[in-house]
Design a protein around this motif. Structure first.
Motif, mmCIF file in Angstrom:
data_model
loop_
_atom_site.group_PDB
_atom_site.id
_atom_site.type_symbol
_atom_site.label_atom_id
_atom_site.label_comp_id
_atom_site.label_asym_id
_atom_site.label_seq_id
_atom_site.Cartn_x
_atom_site.Cartn_y
_atom_site.Cartn_z
ATOM 1 N N ALA A 650 0.850 -1.192 0.000
ATOM 2 C CA ALA A 650 0.000 0.000 0.000
ATOM 3 C C ALA A 650 0.883 1.239 0.000
ATOM 4 C CB ALA A 650 -0.915 0.011 1.218
ATOM 5 N N ASP A 651 0.413 2.296 -0.699
ATOM 6 C CA ASP A 651 1.145 3.558 -0.657
ATOM 7 C C ASP A 651 0.616 4.476 0.435
ATOM 8 O OD1 ASP A 651 -1.280 4.203 -1.758
ATOM 9 O OD2 ASP A 651 -0.477 5.346 -3.450
ATOM 10 N N ARG A 652 -0.677 4.309 0.784
ATOM 11 C CA ARG A 652 -1.271 5.078 1.873
ATOM 12 C C ARG A 652 -2.324 4.214 2.546
ATOM 13 N NH1 ARG A 652 -1.797 11.522 0.976
ATOM 14 N NH2 ARG A 652 -2.113 11.225 3.188
ATOM 15 N N VAL A 653 -2.524 4.477 3.824
ATOM 16 C CA VAL A 653 -3.631 3.875 4.559
ATOM 17 C C VAL A 653 -4.485 5.019 5.096
ATOM 18 C CG1 VAL A 653 -4.317 2.520 6.573
ATOM 19 C CG2 VAL A 653 -2.401 1.766 5.171
ATOM 20 N N PHE A 654 -5.764 4.988 4.768
ATOM 21 C CA PHE A 654 -6.702 6.006 5.247
ATOM 22 C C PHE A 654 -7.712 5.352 6.175
ATOM 23 C CE2 PHE A 654 -5.330 7.650 1.120
ATOM 24 C CZ PHE A 654 -5.069 8.986 1.397
ATOM 25 N N SER A 655 -8.131 6.088 7.187
ATOM 26 C CA SER A 655 -9.154 5.562 8.085
ATOM 27 C C SER A 655 -10.156 6.654 8.419
ATOM 28 C CB SER A 655 -8.527 5.025 9.376
ATOM 29 O OG SER A 655 -8.039 6.091 10.166
ATOM 30 N N ARG A 656 -11.401 6.268 8.416
ATOM 31 C CA ARG A 656 -12.494 7.137 8.875
ATOM 32 C C ARG A 656 -13.289 6.276 9.841
ATOM 33 N NH1 ARG A 656 -16.590 8.784 10.646
ATOM 34 N NH2 ARG A 656 -15.075 9.624 12.051
ATOM 35 N N VAL A 657 -13.013 6.460 11.127
ATOM 36 C CA VAL A 657 -13.517 5.554 12.150
ATOM 37 C C VAL A 657 -14.108 6.358 13.285
ATOM 38 C CG1 VAL A 657 -12.891 3.790 13.833
ATOM 39 C CG2 VAL A 657 -11.847 3.755 11.578
ATOM 40 N N GLN A 683 -7.407 12.081 -2.059
ATOM 41 C CA GLN A 683 -6.002 11.695 -2.020
ATOM 42 C C GLN A 683 -5.745 10.209 -2.249
ATOM 43 O OE1 GLN A 683 -4.276 13.159 1.644
ATOM 44 N NE2 GLN A 683 -4.987 15.241 1.303
ATOM 45 N N ALA A 684 -6.749 9.361 -2.125
ATOM 46 C CA ALA A 684 -6.529 7.917 -2.249
ATOM 47 C C ALA A 684 -6.196 7.543 -3.693
ATOM 48 C CB ALA A 684 -7.757 7.151 -1.774
ATOM 49 N N THR A 685 -5.319 6.556 -3.841
ATOM 50 C CA THR A 685 -4.942 6.033 -5.155
ATOM 51 C C THR A 685 -5.306 4.557 -5.227
ATOM 52 O OG1 THR A 685 -2.726 5.294 -4.534
ATOM 53 C CG2 THR A 685 -2.982 7.618 -5.112
ATOM 54 N N GLN A 686 -5.046 3.960 -6.388
ATOM 55 C CA GLN A 686 -5.371 2.549 -6.572
ATOM 56 C C GLN A 686 -4.654 1.664 -5.569
ATOM 57 O OE1 GLN A 686 -3.881 0.607 -10.140
ATOM 58 N NE2 GLN A 686 -5.868 -0.373 -10.469
ATOM 59 N N ARG A 687 -3.460 2.058 -5.144
ATOM 60 C CA ARG A 687 -2.664 1.238 -4.234
ATOM 61 C C ARG A 687 -2.953 1.553 -2.771
ATOM 62 N NH1 ARG A 687 0.962 -2.450 -4.690
ATOM 63 N NH2 ARG A 687 0.999 -2.337 -6.944
ATOM 64 N N SER A 688 -3.855 2.463 -2.508
ATOM 65 C CA SER A 688 -4.182 2.806 -1.127
ATOM 66 C C SER A 688 -5.078 1.747 -0.505
ATOM 67 C CB SER A 688 -4.878 4.168 -1.062
ATOM 68 O OG SER A 688 -4.055 5.191 -1.566
ATOM 69 N N LEU A 689 -5.132 1.768 0.819
ATOM 70 C CA LEU A 689 -6.071 0.935 1.568
ATOM 71 C C LEU A 689 -6.942 1.872 2.386
ATOM 72 C CD1 LEU A 689 -7.089 -1.839 2.603
ATOM 73 C CD2 LEU A 689 -5.372 -1.660 4.411
ATOM 74 N N THR A 717 -15.151 3.361 -8.718
ATOM 75 C CA THR A 717 -14.777 3.806 -10.068
ATOM 76 C C THR A 717 -13.455 4.540 -10.110
ATOM 77 O OG1 THR A 717 -16.043 5.872 -9.748
ATOM 78 C CG2 THR A 717 -17.200 4.000 -10.740
ATOM 79 N N ARG A 718 -12.924 4.914 -8.953
ATOM 80 C CA ARG A 718 -11.681 5.672 -8.928
ATOM 81 C C ARG A 718 -10.506 4.777 -9.299
ATOM 82 N NH1 ARG A 718 -11.286 10.200 -5.549
ATOM 83 N NH2 ARG A 718 -9.074 10.132 -6.071
ATOM 84 N N ALA A 719 -9.443 5.395 -9.791
ATOM 85 C CA ALA A 719 -8.142 4.748 -10.001
ATOM 86 C C ALA A 719 -8.220 3.526 -10.913
ATOM 87 C CB ALA A 719 -7.520 4.366 -8.652
ATOM 88 N N ARG A 720 -9.029 3.628 -11.954
ATOM 89 C CA ARG A 720 -9.081 2.584 -12.980
ATOM 90 C C ARG A 720 -9.335 1.194 -12.388
ATOM 91 N NH1 ARG A 720 -4.496 5.159 -13.667
ATOM 92 N NH2 ARG A 720 -3.284 3.308 -13.194
ATOM 93 N N GLY A 721 -10.429 1.065 -11.712
ATOM 94 C CA GLY A 721 -10.785 -0.253 -11.205
ATOM 95 C C GLY A 721 -11.147 -0.276 -9.741
ATOM 96 N N GLY A 722 -11.109 0.863 -9.089
ATOM 97 C CA GLY A 722 -11.539 0.912 -7.702
ATOM 98 C C GLY A 722 -10.397 0.882 -6.711
ATOM 99 N N ILE A 723 -10.687 1.388 -5.530
ATOM 100 C CA ILE A 723 -9.703 1.473 -4.445
ATOM 101 C C ILE A 723 -10.034 0.420 -3.398
ATOM 102 C CG2 ILE A 723 -8.808 2.965 -2.619
ATOM 103 C CD1 ILE A 723 -9.543 5.358 -4.422
#
Length: 874
Positions: A650-657, A683-689, A717-723
């Motif tokens: 992963a390039d980034r990990v995002f959390s909304r908790v 900010q999330a990309t295809q490689r993000s979690l 639909t983001r990042a050519r195939g979803g995040i």
């Protein structure tokens, strides 16, 4: 003296002035009142009989550190004014000077520092004209510093919150943005023309780093970051009053090499602090920290803040952890040896700055003999030793010469004050040995001289005496009628005796009287010489400190893995995630291994978004956090709590908790929720979690459901195939998206009803949850039974009405993008149905007429609605 005090006070505005007078540091006027109140010491007066007495307080110079620590913790800045000449040699007023200014971000003494944590001084500079800025930070106690350049000011402030400097330099007049108001207490305003000047900053930076151009530091195209670095250097020069020769190489953060965790994610995942803001038990850092040295602990903290996102360094770390994981005896002996290694970084820093005390050298003396023991221990690994460990062993430096020097120099328990003598062992210096002999055994030498004179003169009652007027003397009774030796010189005649001195006695007396002061002076000079020699070896200390830190980091992770039964993860460049029997390490630590129920999880191209439903308290949030934490642990090179884990980098990990507000900034719970969601979507990309917990719960049902639905569609639909996303929700309507949103799959946390109660099975299983069980959870929480019973009645009525409304709306020809219950223009489905009733002959009508409403669940109704919708389109 007061004029001198006031002059130094004027030269150091905003500082408490500790003014050295003899054996005390004194404070006067407002400073005295402030300090007396802050640290609870007695407030006195310099001239109590005057009508306007001068407030005064003081502390002994040899025990000033605890008071300084308390004041620094309260945010005060302190100017230390010392005597810079010997009072015995001074003519008139003793010369004094401010030798250093203590601030929260520049301390180097252990009493003011957290052993396993960094103490950062930060500086932020934003150029509105260029729309660019830089943020730099330095740990003055270790000499390590870094920074980053950015084009978005909010992101720089996010890094300030993430790094959390103990003191932050800003140009005077610059305010902290309202959303980061918690930083306001850490801000020190400085003159922008003095501290942030581009030309002066560049010259300072080049001089300190010893390079010809900024390109060598990767700063040629980052003038704003240069200004931030220059502000740090200017501030340190002003406060420390000494050359900054101990600073290491400036290394800008390379965002492309690290997994990025913003401050919100660090907080939500409780990596360093619990959600209540407290450190310690209940955090990931606490579970992982099995390090034995301060250097290893700081490296662990650094890795957790910036995990790797490259397979190379992750694999090397895992190899070393695996090597130590499988060798319990070696790891145990290594931990025992590391436990005797003190903070080589900070100890050597204090030596370079001229602030090392005898106890610091004793700590070094205890540390250095461990280095060859550790080397011999690791060399027993044989051919299975990982390449990275072999590389360290190939560059190993036992520091034997310095270990022998320190072993032969200081006594085991030296005094805290370096000017009082008693620091060195016998044999370290021949001249010092003579002085020590005289100082400690002068009486024996006098007795020996006395015996020699008795034997040589044959005077039967020759006495040795002393008084303050004549010093040492020989006394001969007048009853003696023999010849007094020629070298006896009469000094005093008494009634019954005569007192004499001899050249040998006078010389010995002078040597004994002066031996104490000479010893103190010589020991102080020897101490300074030894401190300078150790300071010249700073680079060797830092090299070995780095090696010890890595060894300690690896063995700490291996120890944590062995104790908690973790396994080595497999990392790859694809996006798939496979976890078998995964556990949340912090929750498991609190519950116990036997009480924790592990879960399996798989994410791939067909399962890119996992929608997790289930009742409150079932464990949805735990599963979400668990996956994110396993990813972070794997990318710092650690084993993970799972039977097997195959993880795509992963390039980034995002959390909304969770639900939280920030009323001081005017942000409601829902506003905070939407702000964090907006950041993820931007900010999330295809490689993000991404892990999302309860999007839209802070507003009305339809608004919240609409937002949650739209967020899911956007992520798909983001990042050519979803995040890659784990989305926990109570909106059961969203479960109908499976099959309609590509890559979305339903999961739920299983529960079982048993004799009117619910049992949380804590297992993640395929499919949607049948209902939320909120009322049952309320009953378990202790809500009074009448309230629970009434809630069940209301729920039944609402579900029946909601079912009727949805069924009526099913016959409308609405767009697929409109949510159930709404039509374009905002009218309700029921109103729209009355105006445009479907044709009687349509098949949907006959099915509707024959429908058994009492036998349907809400989920079945939604599925039927979806089928009818397709029929209406045809």
């Amino acid at each position: 003296m007061l004029e001198q005090y006031l002059r130094f006070k004027e030269e150091n505005p905003g500082c408490l002035l500790f003014f050295r007078m003899g054996d005390f540091y004194e404070l006067f006027f407002e400073d005295a009142e402030t300090v007396a109140r802050a640290v609870q010491i007695t407030l006195t007066s310099r001239n109590p009989k005057d009508t306007n007495p001068i407030p005064m307080c003081g502390v002994p110079h040899h025990s000033v550190e605890p008071y300084l620590t308390q004041l620094l913790d309260k945010g005060f800045r302190i100017a230390i004014c010392d005597q810079i000449e010997d009072p015995r040699e001074a003519k008139g007023l003793v010369k004094r000077a401010v030798t250093r200014v203590l601030t929260p971000g520049t301390v180097v003494d252990d009493s003011n520092l957290r052993a396993k944590g960094n103490n950062f001084l930060g500086a932020l500079f934003w150029d509105s004209a260029r729309n660019a800025g830089g943020f730099a930070w330095i740990d003055f106690s270790t000499g390590q510093w870094s920074g980053l350049h950015g084009r978005r000011e909010p992101e720089l402030w996010q890094w300030v919150v993430k790094i959390n400097p103990r003191e932050l330099l800003l140009p005077q007049g610059r305010k902290v943005p309202p959303q980061f108001s918690e930083l306001a207490s850490q801000v020190t305003g400085v003159a922008p023309t003095t501290y942030f000047d581009p030309g002066v900053s560049a010259r300072r930076l080049l001089e300190i780093q010893g390079v010809a151009g900024l390109d060598s530091l990767d700063l040629g195209d980052k003038p704003e970051l240069v200004c931030a670095c220059g502000a740090l250097l200017a501030y340190l020069e002003h406060t420390q009053k000494c050359p900054l020769t101990h600073l290491g190489e400036f290394r800008p953060v390379n965002l492309g090499r690290h997994l990025l965790l913003d401050e919100v994610t660090e907080r939500n995942l409780e990596i360093f602090r619990r959600l209540d803001g407290r450190p310690g038990k209940g955090t990931l850092w606490r579970v992982l920290d099995r390090t034995m040295t301060p250097m290893g602990g700081r490296l662990l903290e650094s890795r957790l803040r910036q995990p790797w996102r490259e397979l190379g360094p992750i694999g090397k770390s895992l190899d070393c952890v695996d090597f130590l994981f499988s060798r319990d005896q070696m790891r145990g002996e290594l931990r025992h040896a590391l436990d005797s290694v003190y903070d080589l970084e900070r100890l050597s820093t204090r030596a370079v700055l001229g602030r090392a005390m005898p106890k610091d050298f004793v700590a070094l003396r205890r540390s250095l003999p461990m280095l060859p023991k550790i080397r011999v221990l690791l060399e027993q690994g044989g051919p299975e030793t990982p390449p990275d460990l072999k590389r360290l062993l190939g560059k190993w430096d036992d520091l034997t010469d310095l270990a022998e020097l320190l072993e032969s120099s200081f006594v085991d328990s030296p005094p805290p004050v370096i000017t009082d003598g008693g620091l060195f062992r016998k044999g370290f210096d021949l001249v010092l040995d003579e002085l020590i002999e005289l100082h400690e055994h002068g009486e024996d030498r006098l007795a020996a001289l006395h015996r020699r004179e008795l034997e040589a003169s044959a005077i039967p009652k020759l006495k040795l005496g002393f008084n303050k007027v004549f010093g040492y003397y020989f006394e001969i009774s007048k009853a003696f009628k023999g010849q007094v030796p020629d070298h006896f010189v009469r000094r005093q005649t008494l009634v019954n005796s005569e007192r004499y001195i001899t050249p040998d006695l006078k010389e010995l007396e002078e040597r004994i009287i002066s031996a104490s002061e000479e010893r103190k002076a010589l020991e102080y000079r020897l101490f300074q010489e030894l401190r300078e020699r150790v300071a010249r070896s700073r680079s060797r200390f830092l090299f070995m400190a780095d090696i010890v830190a890595n060894l300690d980091y690896w063995q700490g992770l291996a120890e944590a893995a062995r104790v908690n039964d973790w396994s080595r993860p497999e990392l790859h460049d694809d996006l798939d995630i496979e976890i078998e029997a995964g556990r949340h390490p912090v929750v498991e630590d609190a519950m116990g291994h036997s009480s924790y129920i592990p879960n399996d999880l798989r994410m791939d191209r067909d399962k890119r978004i996992l929608l997790i439903t289930g009742p409150n308290m079932a464990g949805k949030s735990t599963v979400l956090r668990q996956v994110a934490i396993l990813m972070i642990m794997a990318q710092i090179g650690s084993f993970v709590p799972a039977r097997r884990a195959r993880l795509g980098l992963a390039d980034r990990v995002f959390s909304r908790v969770g639900a939280s507000d920030n009323l001081a900034q005017g942000h409601s719970t829902f506003m905070v929720e939407m702000t964090e969601t907006a950041r993820i979507l931007r900010q999330a990309t295809q490689r993000s979690l991404v892990i999302l917990d309860e999007i839209g719960r802070g507003t009305s049902t339809y608004d919240g459901l609409s937002l949650a639905w739209a967020v899911v569609e956007e992520l798909s639909t983001r990042a050519r195939g979803g995040i890659r996303t784990l989305f926990a929700t109570h909106y059961h309507e969203l479960t109908a998206l499976e099959g309609r949103v590509e890559g979305l799959r339903n999961l739920n946390i299983a529960v079982k009803e048993w004799k009117g109660d619910i049992v949380f099975l804590r297992r993640l299983v395929p499919g949607p949850a049948d209902r939320s069980y909120g009322i049952e959870v309320a009953r378990l929480a202790g809500v009074p039974r009448p309230v629970v019973d009434r809630a069940r009645e209301i729920l039944a009525n609402l579900e029946e009405k909601s079912q009727d409304d949805h069924l009526k709306g099913a016959v409308e020809r609405v767009s697929q993008t409109v949510l159930p219950g709404l039509v374009p223009g905002g009218d309700s489905v029921c109103d729209h149905a009355r105006s445009e009733a479907p044709a009687a002959e349509h098949p949907v009508v006959s099915q509707l007429t024959a429908l058994d409403l009492d036998g349907m669940t809400p989920i079945q109704a939604l599925m039927l609605l979806n089928r009818w919708k397709e029929m209406v389109k045809e």
